[in-house]
Structures are given as structure tokens and as C-alpha cells.
Design a protein around this motif. Sequence first.
Motif, mmCIF file in Angstrom:
data_model
loop_
_atom_site.group_PDB
_atom_site.id
_atom_site.type_symbol
_atom_site.label_atom_id
_atom_site.label_comp_id
_atom_site.label_asym_id
_atom_site.label_seq_id
_atom_site.Cartn_x
_atom_site.Cartn_y
_atom_site.Cartn_z
ATOM 1 N N GLY A 17 -7.242 -1.034 -1.988
ATOM 2 C CA GLY A 17 -7.982 -0.339 -0.860
ATOM 3 C C GLY A 17 -8.339 -1.551 0.303
ATOM 4 N N SER A 18 -8.617 -1.057 1.251
ATOM 5 C CA SER A 18 -9.106 -1.778 2.452
ATOM 6 C C SER A 18 -10.172 -2.954 2.028
ATOM 7 C CB SER A 18 -9.757 -1.244 3.476
ATOM 8 O OG SER A 18 -8.655 -0.259 4.229
ATOM 9 N N ARG A 19 -11.292 -2.499 1.524
ATOM 10 C CA ARG A 19 -12.412 -3.287 0.734
ATOM 11 C C ARG A 19 -11.797 -4.533 -0.050
ATOM 12 N NH1 ARG A 19 -18.108 -1.619 1.469
ATOM 13 N NH2 ARG A 19 -18.537 -1.361 -0.552
ATOM 14 N N VAL A 53 0.887 0.879 -2.619
ATOM 15 C CA VAL A 53 0.170 1.579 -1.688
ATOM 16 C C VAL A 53 -0.977 1.201 -0.993
ATOM 17 C CG1 VAL A 53 -1.019 3.822 -1.041
ATOM 18 C CG2 VAL A 53 0.993 4.028 -2.678
ATOM 19 N N SER A 54 -0.761 0.439 -0.005
ATOM 20 C CA SER A 54 -1.754 -0.326 0.610
ATOM 21 C C SER A 54 -2.539 -0.017 2.015
ATOM 22 C CB SER A 54 -1.339 -1.903 1.055
ATOM 23 O OG SER A 54 -2.109 -2.656 1.401
ATOM 24 N N SER A 55 -3.755 0.026 1.934
ATOM 25 C CA SER A 55 -4.393 0.443 3.116
ATOM 26 C C SER A 55 -4.792 -1.024 3.846
ATOM 27 C CB SER A 55 -5.824 0.960 2.793
ATOM 28 O OG SER A 55 -5.900 2.092 1.899
ATOM 29 N N GLY A 56 -5.495 -0.936 4.700
ATOM 30 C CA GLY A 56 -5.805 -2.416 5.453
ATOM 31 C C GLY A 56 -5.453 -2.676 6.819
ATOM 32 N N ALA A 57 -4.525 -1.620 7.373
ATOM 33 C CA ALA A 57 -3.956 -1.618 8.671
ATOM 34 C C ALA A 57 -5.026 -1.566 9.661
ATOM 35 C CB ALA A 57 -2.800 -0.802 8.776
ATOM 36 N N ILE A 58 -5.556 -0.736 9.562
ATOM 37 C CA ILE A 58 -6.732 -0.471 10.430
ATOM 38 C C ILE A 58 -7.899 -1.715 10.566
ATOM 39 C CG2 ILE A 58 -8.836 1.126 11.450
ATOM 40 C CD1 ILE A 58 -7.049 3.414 10.210
ATOM 41 N N ALA A 59 -8.021 -2.111 9.491
ATOM 42 C CA ALA A 59 -9.034 -2.969 9.185
ATOM 43 C C ALA A 59 -8.507 -4.537 9.924
ATOM 44 C CB ALA A 59 -9.497 -3.393 7.860
ATOM 45 N N ALA A 60 -7.061 -4.602 9.477
ATOM 46 C CA ALA A 60 -6.646 -5.875 10.005
ATOM 47 C C ALA A 60 -6.359 -5.630 11.481
ATOM 48 C CB ALA A 60 -5.170 -5.976 9.411
ATOM 49 N N ILE A 138 3.839 0.902 0.889
ATOM 50 C CA ILE A 138 3.513 2.190 1.528
ATOM 51 C C ILE A 138 2.291 2.342 2.284
ATOM 52 C CG2 ILE A 138 3.484 4.663 1.050
ATOM 53 C CD1 ILE A 138 5.497 4.284 -1.361
ATOM 54 N N ASN A 139 2.227 2.864 3.428
ATOM 55 C CA ASN A 139 0.908 3.234 4.050
ATOM 56 C C ASN A 139 1.270 4.596 4.662
ATOM 57 O OD1 ASN A 139 -1.835 3.148 4.740
ATOM 58 N ND2 ASN A 139 -1.634 1.329 6.038
ATOM 59 N N GLU A 140 0.224 5.098 5.107
ATOM 60 C CA GLU A 140 0.408 6.310 6.005
ATOM 61 C C GLU A 140 0.875 5.747 7.458
ATOM 62 O OE1 GLU A 140 -2.833 9.097 6.066
ATOM 63 O OE2 GLU A 140 -1.667 10.501 7.111
ATOM 64 N N ASN A 141 1.665 6.696 8.132
ATOM 65 C CA ASN A 141 1.894 6.217 9.352
ATOM 66 C C ASN A 141 0.866 6.534 10.507
ATOM 67 O OD1 ASN A 141 3.347 5.496 11.494
ATOM 68 N ND2 ASN A 141 5.168 6.798 11.177
ATOM 69 N N ASP A 142 -0.007 5.788 10.401
ATOM 70 C CA ASP A 142 -1.252 6.489 10.820
ATOM 71 C C ASP A 142 -1.276 6.469 12.436
ATOM 72 O OD1 ASP A 142 -3.234 6.208 9.132
ATOM 73 O OD2 ASP A 142 -3.218 4.030 8.758
ATOM 74 N N THR A 143 -0.341 5.600 13.058
ATOM 75 C CA THR A 143 -0.069 5.882 14.606
ATOM 76 C C THR A 143 0.322 7.133 15.017
ATOM 77 O OG1 THR A 143 1.706 4.103 14.136
ATOM 78 C CG2 THR A 143 -0.169 3.569 15.501
ATOM 79 N N GLY A 152 -5.305 12.273 4.568
ATOM 80 C CA GLY A 152 -6.830 12.125 4.593
ATOM 81 C C GLY A 152 -7.147 10.590 4.068
ATOM 82 N N ASP A 153 -6.636 10.230 2.798
ATOM 83 C CA ASP A 153 -6.775 8.683 2.551
ATOM 84 C C ASP A 153 -5.830 8.333 1.561
ATOM 85 O OD1 ASP A 153 -7.823 9.226 -0.363
ATOM 86 O OD2 ASP A 153 -8.860 10.972 0.580
ATOM 87 N N ASN A 154 -5.859 6.976 1.528
ATOM 88 C CA ASN A 154 -4.826 6.273 0.604
ATOM 89 C C ASN A 154 -4.978 6.693 -0.716
ATOM 90 O OD1 ASN A 154 -3.307 5.703 2.741
ATOM 91 N ND2 ASN A 154 -3.268 3.399 2.406
ATOM 92 N N ASP A 155 -6.164 6.988 -1.183
ATOM 93 C CA ASP A 155 -6.275 7.613 -2.837
ATOM 94 C C ASP A 155 -5.458 8.769 -2.989
ATOM 95 O OD1 ASP A 155 -7.946 5.433 -3.478
ATOM 96 O OD2 ASP A 155 -9.744 6.629 -2.262
ATOM 97 N N VAL A 214 -15.547 0.536 5.132
ATOM 98 C CA VAL A 214 -14.328 -0.074 5.478
ATOM 99 C C VAL A 214 -13.227 0.873 5.230
ATOM 100 C CG1 VAL A 214 -12.558 -2.042 5.423
ATOM 101 C CG2 VAL A 214 -14.943 -2.523 4.954
ATOM 102 N N GLY A 215 -12.811 1.352 4.343
ATOM 103 C CA GLY A 215 -11.812 2.220 3.841
ATOM 104 C C GLY A 215 -12.236 3.658 4.075
ATOM 105 N N THR A 216 -11.463 4.645 3.783
ATOM 106 C CA THR A 216 -11.617 6.082 4.152
ATOM 107 C C THR A 216 -12.318 6.622 2.771
ATOM 108 O OG1 THR A 216 -9.836 6.011 5.564
ATOM 109 C CG2 THR A 216 -10.525 8.001 4.920
ATOM 110 N N GLY A 217 -11.903 6.269 1.621
ATOM 111 C CA GLY A 217 -12.176 6.846 0.693
ATOM 112 C C GLY A 217 -13.370 6.484 -0.139
ATOM 113 N N GLY A 218 -13.763 7.134 -1.269
ATOM 114 C CA GLY A 218 -14.758 6.664 -1.993
ATOM 115 C C GLY A 218 -14.368 6.993 -3.426
#
Length: 373
Positions: A17-19, A53-60, A138-143, A152-155, A214-218
Motif C-alpha cells: 500500500g501507499s502508506r 501489486v504496488s500502489s504509490g504512483a499517485i503519492a510519488a 502491477i498497478n492500475e493504469n491510473d492515467t 477502485g483500489d489496489n486491494d 494517502v492510499g485509496t483503500g481502508g
Amino acid sequence: MRKDILKNVKRVVVKIGSRVLTDDAGALDMAVIGRICADIAGLRATGVQVVVVSSGAIAAGRSELGLTAKPRTIPQKQAAAAIGQTRLMRAYEEALAPHGLKAAQVLLTSEDLGSRQRFLNARATLDTLLEYGIIPVINENDTVVVDEIKFGDNDNLSALVTNVAEAHLLLILTDIEGFYSADPRTNPDATLIPLVKAVTREVERAAGGTGSGVGTGGMATKVGAAKKAGKNGVPTIMVSGKREGIIAAALAGRDVGTLFLPGTDGLNRRKHWIAYTLKPAGRVMVDEGAAEVLQKKGKSLLPSGIVRVEGRFDRGACVRVCGPDGKEFARGLSDYSSSEISRLAGRKSSEIEKILGYRYADVIVHRDNLVVL
Ligand code: GLU
């Protein structure tokens, strides 16, 4: 007991996760990424294949855009992701290189996985990367995604990836120790639950809404991911990604974080794809009799049981099947379009040809394409 469950794990999806990946200032935390990659290298050395599966693109990307808060508009998020994704990949490359490992970027959208052909293609690509000893990240192709087609979220994405990658375990690295009886940030009596045998309504309720800034999920999306992975026959372990050596500890069967058992009502991979990866395009309302035979007898949905159809969709679309109470109880692939179904509702299968002038099938949703939820 954990050891027994984990002894046959040869392929694991590690969701980060991003956090976990960012420091207090919101920048990528290279020390943490370095530790995680060292752990991944350790797993590889024991013969376990790893899909990240990695988040963090938006945060970075956020700090590069000079944004101090989380980006709000969709174009801002997408711009941040476009900048951040390359930085994220560079961070993985740098952290894996000392271990002689390489990373490969795989960006997915839910539309990609919604096509059976592309889904199977993604599976073949992951297989090939793993055969070469490469770590797919892997990440979602956010752009390119818009809201209605987002995972929705990477979870959620990580749970779907357990199916794409035919993995044996989902390991969720997050910023708390595991799943608690209540939110530990607000409730001092909350206790860590080491084992969740099944994701029941109570478990879902305890998980509550979303949490982190920071991230999208909870916690709710993590528990949801554990449930979906479980339907695919895959157990989930949720642990704190900030702890050193946590991946090795989790895989060794040590009592860390929370283990979610997969349950016994698993679906085959195709039905799992129908139920969880496809986005439903409409609703088919059925009468009580049809609801009963679909749920209890595992039959196909016939036109005679249909009361009404909502939404517009083509033949082959994924549809929600809803009972007289309006609640969805099944999901499946429709053999007819919404406009055809509205003409066939309440009629006998033998009348299909007379009504439409042609006939694709005697059923609206065949039981092989129907999943009772
Ligand atoms: N794809 C998003 C990112 O990389 C993360 C989504 C999430 O945190 O669940 O920034």
C-alpha cells in the motif's frame, strides 16, 4: 496450522500500500522499499515466485507536481500517477538490483481484465515473466481510467490478480499490524485478530469504512479483498509492511498479522472472473420461483422467471440477477441483450423464436455462466 496452509505456497501476490511505501512527508521511502525487496529476494531464493501489486504512483507523483495535499481532481490524480509511476518503478529496480533481480511494469485496467481474451493474455505474460525470474510489479493504469471503470483500489486489484496469476497466497502489506476487532486508532480496547475463518457480515462490519489519507483503500477494502481471494481458494495474510523481515515471517507461518482462511465455497477461475472481475452492465429482476431454483437448484435463468430488466446492455454482458426484494443474489453472462430480454420477460423458452424471429439459446443466463453470490 499456519505452517500447513503455507507449505504449498509457490506463488504469492504481495500487495503493498501507499502508506507503507511513503514516509511522513509523502515521498517514496527507499529504506522501506529496500527492506521489502530484500525480503522478496529471500522468498525467491526459497523457490517462491512473487508478483507485486504496488500502489504509490499517485503519492510519488504528488510532490513532483508541488501538491501538498492528496490530489483531488481526476486529471490531477492521473497526472500525478503518470509522473509517479516511473519513479515508483525506478525505486523497485534500484532496490531489486543488488539482489540480482529485475522488475517488470504491468499496468492493468478493469476493462483489460473484463475481456476474457486479455485476461488470459495477462496471465500468460505474468507466467512468462516469472519463468524468467523477473518480479512483475502491477498497478492500475491510473492515467487512462475513468471512475466507472476503475478497479477502485489496489486491494481489490490484488484479489483479482490472485486469479490472473493463479497464485496460492495473497499477502497484504499495510500500515497496521493486521485486522482488529475495532479501529485501533480510535478504540483502545481493539484487539488484533490472528485468524479469521470466514469473512462474515460481522467481520465486514468490524472493518468499517475507509481510513488512510494517502492510499485509496481502508480496512473494509482489505477485508473485501480477502473475501474475493478466498472465493478463489486463496488465503490472505495481512501484516504491517513497515516491519523488518515481515514477509519471511509471514511465509514461514509465524503468528504475525491476520490470516484469513479461504473457506470452502470456492469458485472455479472462470466463475470467479464472472463474479468479481467483470463490471455488471444491468439488472435482471426475477420472480420468487426463479430466485429459488437459481439459488437452491443451480439451474439456468429462463425467460419465464424474469419480471423486468434495467439498464442497457448487449448480448454477452455481465448482469446482476435480483430477487423480488430488489437485492442482487447472482451474477452471470446474459445470452440476450437488454432490449431482447424486455421482450422475452415472462414468456416461455419455446416462444423465443416466435417473438424475436431468431433464437441464440433457450435460457437467458446459462448455469455455467451464472454465479450465486
Ligand atoms: N493506483 C494508485 C497509485 O498507485 C493506488 C490505488 C490504491 O492506493 O489503492 O497511486
